[in-house]
Each structure stands twice: as structure tokens, then as C-alpha cells.
Design a protein around this motif. Sequence first.
Motif, PDB file in Angstrom:
ATOM      1  N   VAL A   1       0.852  -1.194   0.000  1.00 19.66           N
ATOM      2  CA  VAL A   1       0.000   0.000   0.000  1.00 19.66           C
ATOM      3  C   VAL A   1       0.888   1.244   0.000  1.00 19.66           C
ATOM      4  CG1 VAL A   1      -1.733   1.298   1.305  1.00 19.66           C
ATOM      5  CG2 VAL A   1      -1.874  -1.190   1.177  1.00 19.66           C
ATOM      6  N   PRO A   2       0.596   2.243  -0.830  1.00 22.08           N
ATOM      7  CA  PRO A   2       1.437   3.450  -0.874  1.00 22.08           C
ATOM      8  C   PRO A   2       1.635   4.064   0.507  1.00 22.08           C
ATOM      9  CG  PRO A   2      -0.142   3.474  -2.672  1.00 22.08           C
ATOM     10  CD  PRO A   2      -0.494   2.298  -1.820  1.00 22.08           C
ATOM     11  N   LYS A   3       2.842   4.525   0.739  1.00 19.44           N
ATOM     12  CA  LYS A   3       3.209   5.065   2.049  1.00 19.44           C
ATOM     13  C   LYS A   3       2.348   6.261   2.422  1.00 19.44           C
ATOM     14  CE  LYS A   3       7.275   6.542   4.684  1.00 19.44           C
ATOM     15  NZ  LYS A   3       8.729   6.842   4.610  1.00 19.44           N
ATOM     16  N   GLY A   4       1.907   7.007   1.426  1.00 21.18           N
ATOM     17  CA  GLY A   4       1.092   8.192   1.709  1.00 21.18           C
ATOM     18  C   GLY A   4      -0.232   7.867   2.374  1.00 21.18           C
ATOM     19  N   GLN A   5      -0.745   6.645   2.152  1.00 14.06           N
ATOM     20  CA  GLN A   5      -2.004   6.257   2.767  1.00 14.06           C
ATOM     21  C   GLN A   5      -1.892   6.228   4.293  1.00 14.06           C
ATOM     22  OE1 GLN A   5      -5.059   5.243   1.070  1.00 14.06           O
ATOM     23  NE2 GLN A   5      -4.026   6.372  -0.553  1.00 14.06           N
ATOM     24  N   ARG A   6      -0.865   5.592   4.806  1.00 15.33           N
ATOM     25  CA  ARG A   6      -0.710   5.518   6.257  1.00 15.33           C
ATOM     26  C   ARG A   6      -0.330   6.877   6.841  1.00 15.33           C
ATOM     27  NH1 ARG A   6       3.282   0.766   6.577  1.00 15.33           N
ATOM     28  NH2 ARG A   6       2.269   0.306   4.610  1.00 15.33           N
ATOM     29  N   GLU A   7       0.464   7.656   6.092  1.00 18.75           N
ATOM     30  CA  GLU A   7       0.824   8.989   6.578  1.00 18.75           C
ATOM     31  C   GLU A   7      -0.411   9.872   6.685  1.00 18.75           C
ATOM     32  OE1 GLU A   7       3.739  10.322   3.829  1.00 18.75           O
ATOM     33  OE2 GLU A   7       5.389   9.193   4.762  1.00 18.75           O
ATOM     34  N   ALA A   8      -1.309   9.766   5.704  1.00 21.40           N
ATOM     35  CA  ALA A   8      -2.548  10.537   5.779  1.00 21.40           C
ATOM     36  C   ALA A   8      -3.423  10.084   6.942  1.00 21.40           C
ATOM     37  CB  ALA A   8      -3.321  10.394   4.459  1.00 21.40           C
ATOM     38  N   ALA A   9      -3.429   8.772   7.181  1.00 25.23           N
ATOM     39  CA  ALA A   9      -4.227   8.253   8.297  1.00 25.23           C
ATOM     40  C   ALA A   9      -3.695   8.756   9.628  1.00 25.23           C
ATOM     41  CB  ALA A   9      -4.224   6.726   8.264  1.00 25.23           C
ATOM     42  N   TYR A  10      -2.377   8.741   9.787  1.00 27.12           N
ATOM     43  CA  TYR A  10      -1.797   9.262  11.025  1.00 27.12           C
ATOM     44  C   TYR A  10      -2.038  10.763  11.144  1.00 27.12           C
ATOM     45  CZ  TYR A  10       0.665   4.835  11.764  1.00 27.12           C
ATOM     46  OH  TYR A  10       0.975   3.519  11.981  1.00 27.12           O
ATOM     47  N   ALA A  11      -2.076  11.457  10.008  1.00 30.88           N
ATOM     48  CA  ALA A  11      -2.258  12.903  10.032  1.00 30.88           C
ATOM     49  C   ALA A  11      -3.640  13.298  10.542  1.00 30.88           C
ATOM     50  CB  ALA A  11      -2.036  13.487   8.635  1.00 30.88           C
ATOM     51  N   VAL A  12      -4.650  12.469  10.306  1.00 31.53           N
ATOM     52  CA  VAL A  12      -5.999  12.788  10.790  1.00 31.53           C
ATOM     53  C   VAL A  12      -6.246  12.235  12.183  1.00 31.53           C
ATOM     54  CG1 VAL A  12      -6.943  12.902   8.454  1.00 31.53           C
ATOM     55  CG2 VAL A  12      -7.000  10.733   9.709  1.00 31.53           C
ATOM     56  N   GLY A  13      -5.219  11.655  12.800  1.00 32.76           N
ATOM     57  CA  GLY A  13      -5.326  11.267  14.195  1.00 32.76           C
ATOM     58  C   GLY A  13      -5.681   9.822  14.465  1.00 32.76           C
ATOM     59  N   LEU A  14      -5.584   8.956  13.465  1.00 36.49           N
ATOM     60  CA  LEU A  14      -5.886   7.548  13.702  1.00 36.49           C
ATOM     61  C   LEU A  14      -4.747   6.865  14.442  1.00 36.49           C
ATOM     62  CD1 LEU A  14      -7.501   6.357  10.345  1.00 36.49           C
ATOM     63  CD2 LEU A  14      -8.647   7.091  12.422  1.00 36.49           C
ATOM     64  N   ARG A  15      -5.113   5.908  15.296  1.00 38.68           N
ATOM     65  CA  ARG A  15      -4.102   5.104  15.973  1.00 38.68           C
ATOM     66  C   ARG A  15      -3.636   3.977  15.051  1.00 38.68           C
ATOM     67  NH1 ARG A  15      -8.033   5.887  19.856  1.00 38.68           N
ATOM     68  NH2 ARG A  15      -8.867   3.783  19.476  1.00 38.68           N
ATOM     69  N   LYS A  16      -2.556   3.276  15.477  1.00 40.98           N
ATOM     70  CA  LYS A  16      -1.954   2.254  14.629  1.00 40.98           C
ATOM     71  C   LYS A  16      -2.946   1.148  14.286  1.00 40.98           C
ATOM     72  CE  LYS A  16       1.333  -0.100  12.569  1.00 40.98           C
ATOM     73  NZ  LYS A  16       2.584  -0.492  13.241  1.00 40.98           N
TER      74      LYS A  16
END
Length: 289
Positions: free
Chosen positions: A161-176
Motif C-alpha cells: 500500500v502506498p506510504k502516503g495512505q498511512r501517513e494521511a491516516a496518522y495525520a488525521v489522528g488515527l491510531r496504529k
Amino acid sequence: MSSVLYETPGPRAKLRNRISNIVVLLVLAGVIAWLIHRMYVYGQFEGRLWRQFQYSSIQRQLFDGLLNTLKAAGLAAVLAMLFGAVFAAARISDRKWIRTPATLIVELFRAIPLLILMFYFYFGNIQFNLGLGPFWAVVFGLTLYNGSVLAEIFRAGIAAVPKGQREAAYAVGLRKNQVVRLVLLPQAISAMLPAIVSQLVVLLKDTALGFIITYGELLYVAKQMGGRLTYGFPYIPTYIVTAIIYIGLCSLLSLLARYLEGRSRRRRKITGAPPPSAAEAATSAEAPL
């Protein structure tokens, strides 16, 4: 025009490829014709060997064996998918005390042959009276082995999965765990769908090992039918019919995989967007029920 791995064939190369394909098809047809001829010579097409299939009782036995195969394969597939998803998430955990045991479990059950796992549950039940019949021995063996393989498939899909997907998820405050469960895992399953279905086809065929521990699946029924003296021990005709049934089941699974993959592609083409992003997943997770 060229590809990354090979150059586009020209007219002469296309002609050579076409001739090679024709030669291979002719050789394959010749081998099949020789096998059919040998079967005919040894009387495998005699009417008495095939007569049993016209009786409703024999047809019911085949249907019962097929139903038992589907029951074991269906339950094992669901459990293996859950096992694979949980342990794939555990293997990428930031906590070493979660990641290390998960890695050991996955590698352990991938290394143990499936038949040994079935023996473990079957004979362990006999020795320690665990209350498990042959059905559960088959299901648990299939779950542990195929679940471990699916865990690696899911982990590879998550890594793709593209790295930007997880970075965007962390940016909106999601936990691991939310990132894995809501963002990465759905996209990994969609991307690895062909590999997942291929492993489920393997799982379906591996139910045939259940006949060794007396589970009444399709191959077990076929073995009993082939040993009937009344019809001249029709082992080969019975196994031919059984093989056709297995081929039909696996073909249906492959068609389902192609349908789901095509549907996913059409949905992305219509929307003009990749699978749900982290922001969309977060919005759906926070929406009131």
C-alpha cells in the motif's frame, strides 16, 4: 515499443511463438489421446464400471461427500482469513512482545506439513479425549496452515500500500490499529485478491487429505465407491468423476475471483479514485451509527 522485462516480439518472433504453441498443443493432445487409448485397451470404458453412477443412492453419496467437503472448506476458509488478518496485523506491530510471538507462530505453522497438523488433532483427540471428531481435525489443520500462508499474503499486501495512505491516516489522528484495520488491510485484501483466491483453491483441494483420517469428504466417498466388487472395482472411473467435480469447484472459485476483481476495477474507474483513503476511512469510522 518495449516492456521492462522483454521487448515486444516482431513478426518473426510472433510466428515462432505461434508455431511453438501449436506444437505444444499437438503434443498435449497426443498424450491425452494415448492415455485414453490405454484406458480403452484395459477396459476402463466398459459399461459395468460406469453403471453405478446412474443410481440415485450413488449420486446421493457423492452429493453427501461434496457437501462435507464444502462444509470443511467453507468453515476453514473463514477461520483462515480471520487468522491471517489478525496475525498479519500482529506481525507489523510496533510492540516487540506482540510481533515476535506472532512471527514465531506464523513461521511454525507454515513449516509443519498440513497432514501432520490433521494427525495431531485427530490422534490427540483419541488419546486425550478432546471431543474433536475428524471434521474438526480437518478444519483446524486447514485453518492453521492456510491461515499462516494468508498472514504472509496480507502482510505483503499491506507493505504494498502506498506510504502516503498511512501517513494521511496518522495525520488525521488515527491510531496504529485503526490505520491497519480501516485503511491498510482493506486495500491489501483488494490488491492481493488473486493470491488470496489461489490459496483458497489450495485449501479446497487440501480437504481431500481428510480421507486419511476417515473424514467423509468427497475423496473418502470415492475411495469406497471405487472398491466395490459388484461393479468391477471402478477406481479409475470414480476418480475421473471426482476429479471433474474438483475442477468444477476450483473453476467456480476462479470465476468468482475474476468477477470481484473486475467489479473492483470498474468501481475505481467510475469514481476515478483509488480505494478509500485514510481520510474517508476516518470519516466513516467517526460517523454516528
